[in-house]
Design a protein around this motif. Structure first.
Motif, short mmCIF file in Angstrom:
data_model
loop_
_atom_site.label_atom_id
_atom_site.label_comp_id
_atom_site.label_asym_id
_atom_site.label_seq_id
_atom_site.Cartn_x
_atom_site.Cartn_y
_atom_site.Cartn_z
N VAL A 11 0.89 -1.05 -0.08
CA VAL A 11 -0.15 0.05 0.01
C VAL A 11 0.97 1.16 -0.04
O VAL A 11 0.69 2.16 -0.76
CB VAL A 11 -1.03 0.09 1.28
N SER A 12 1.86 1.18 0.71
CA SER A 12 2.64 2.44 0.74
C SER A 12 3.59 2.58 -0.56
O SER A 12 3.42 3.82 -0.90
CB SER A 12 3.82 2.22 2.01
N ALA A 13 4.04 1.63 -1.08
CA ALA A 13 4.90 1.73 -2.18
C ALA A 13 3.70 2.20 -3.33
O ALA A 13 4.18 3.16 -4.16
CB ALA A 13 5.50 0.31 -2.55
N PHE A 17 4.28 5.66 -5.55
CA PHE A 17 4.59 5.43 -6.74
C PHE A 17 3.52 6.28 -7.54
O PHE A 17 3.71 7.06 -8.60
CB PHE A 17 4.49 4.18 -6.92
N GLY A 18 2.11 6.09 -7.17
CA GLY A 18 1.18 6.69 -7.94
C GLY A 18 1.18 8.49 -7.69
O GLY A 18 0.91 9.09 -8.66
N CYS A 19 1.32 8.81 -6.43
CA CYS A 19 1.28 10.38 -6.19
C CYS A 19 2.46 10.85 -6.65
O CYS A 19 2.49 11.97 -7.25
CB CYS A 19 1.43 10.47 -4.66
N PHE A 20 3.68 10.13 -6.75
CA PHE A 20 4.85 10.73 -7.49
C PHE A 20 4.69 11.03 -8.88
O PHE A 20 4.82 11.96 -9.62
CB PHE A 20 6.11 9.88 -7.47
N HIS A 21 3.81 9.94 -9.61
CA HIS A 21 3.53 10.42 -11.11
C HIS A 21 2.64 11.36 -11.37
O HIS A 21 2.56 11.95 -12.34
CB HIS A 21 3.31 8.79 -11.97
N LEU A 48 2.75 10.46 5.96
CA LEU A 48 1.79 9.98 6.16
C LEU A 48 1.84 8.23 6.56
O LEU A 48 1.53 7.70 7.25
CB LEU A 48 0.67 10.19 5.13
N CYS A 49 2.44 7.70 5.39
CA CYS A 49 2.83 6.49 5.25
C CYS A 49 3.69 5.93 6.59
O CYS A 49 3.57 4.96 7.22
CB CYS A 49 3.68 5.83 4.06
N THR A 50 4.79 6.54 6.99
CA THR A 50 5.56 6.32 8.09
C THR A 50 4.87 6.57 9.33
O THR A 50 4.86 5.72 10.32
CB THR A 50 6.85 7.13 8.06
N LEU A 51 3.92 7.77 9.58
CA LEU A 51 3.41 7.84 10.48
C LEU A 51 2.18 6.84 10.84
O LEU A 51 1.98 6.33 12.07
CB LEU A 51 2.48 9.13 10.68
N LEU A 52 1.60 6.43 9.76
CA LEU A 52 0.48 5.45 10.04
C LEU A 52 1.13 3.91 9.85
O LEU A 52 0.56 3.09 10.50
CB LEU A 52 -0.51 5.52 8.89
N LEU A 53 1.97 3.77 9.10
CA LEU A 53 2.36 2.34 8.81
C LEU A 53 3.94 2.06 9.56
O LEU A 53 4.48 0.93 9.53
CB LEU A 53 2.43 1.77 7.43
N ALA A 58 7.89 2.58 5.95
CA ALA A 58 9.12 3.13 5.16
C ALA A 58 9.53 2.20 4.07
O ALA A 58 10.45 2.61 3.05
CB ALA A 58 10.18 3.24 6.24
N MET A 59 9.56 0.78 4.51
CA MET A 59 9.92 -0.29 3.70
C MET A 59 9.26 -0.05 1.92
O MET A 59 10.13 -0.06 1.00
CB MET A 59 9.84 -1.68 4.06
N GLY A 60 8.11 0.16 2.17
CA GLY A 60 7.27 0.27 0.75
C GLY A 60 7.67 1.53 0.24
O GLY A 60 7.95 1.76 -0.97
N LEU A 61 8.19 2.69 0.70
CA LEU A 61 8.60 3.83 0.21
C LEU A 61 9.98 3.86 -0.32
O LEU A 61 10.21 4.25 -1.29
CB LEU A 61 8.64 5.01 1.41
N PHE A 62 10.59 2.92 0.29
CA PHE A 62 12.11 2.62 -0.29
C PHE A 62 11.91 1.89 -1.67
O PHE A 62 12.69 2.13 -2.62
CB PHE A 62 13.00 1.74 0.82
#
Length: 180
Positions: A11-13, A17-21, A48-53, A58-62
């Motif tokens: 979900v994070s990734a 990814f979608g928001c970046f594009h 948001l992803c790091t605060l919630l998940l 962070a792994m998904g963001l990486f």
């Protein structure tokens, strides 16, 4: 539990990814140099992803950052792509961990608007500092001050837009539930 963590990573990734594009489509003309935008919505998704998940966020963001880095800057070395992804995922996670160490509840139950604004400001500063330093080391942009200013401004604006959009969405959902 492991399956839930994988879902959080995915979900994070996907969100990042979608928001970046989406940001590239909407605000590409507001780019000072490659990687420094005057409005950068994905940074709000990172926080948001790091605060919630937490770590799964962070792994998904990486993962998403690494994919994006290879897509956009494919000519960079593997090391450079890894460092870029580490900064993108590490900065919000570091702010999250520092906030936890300073008394923020892991459930975010006592996270009020002032504390969220403070986290957003600290994160925008830290991310802009790390990113502009990295861009300077790689000679992406010669003027570190203007690069920092664009990154900080874009990160802060992007975070505020994402957080307030989420606030509006949640308020709308609450109102809709009350009317049903």
């Amino acid at each position: 539990m492991f399956t839930l963590q994988l879902i959080f990573i995915f979900v994070s990734a996907s969100l990042y990814f979608g928001c970046f594009h989406l940001n590239m489509m909407l605000f590409n003309t507001l780019e000072l140099h490659s990687g420094a935008n005057w409005i950068f919505l994905p940074v709000g998704v990172r926080l948001l992803c790091t605060l919630l998940l937490g770590a799964a966020g962070a792994m998904g963001l990486f993962i998403a950052s690494l994919i994006i880095s290879v897509q956009i800057y494919g000519d960079m070395s593997v090391f450079a792509n890894m460092v870029s992804a580490c900064i993108s995922a590490g900065a919000p996670y570091l702010v999250y961990r520092l906030a936890l160490m300073n008394g923020m509840s892991a459930t975010l139950g006592k996270l009020n608007a002032a504390k969220l604004a403070s986290l957003s400001l600290i994160y925008a500063f830290m991310n802009a500092l790390l990113q502009s330093g990295w861009y300077s080391l790689r000679s992406v942009h010669g003027d570190i001050v203007s690069g920092f200013a664009a990154l900080f401004t874009g990160d802060l604006i992007g975070t505020v837009i994402v957080l307030y959009a989420l606030k509006v969405i949640l308020a709308t959902i609450r109102r809709a539930r009350g009317q049903i």
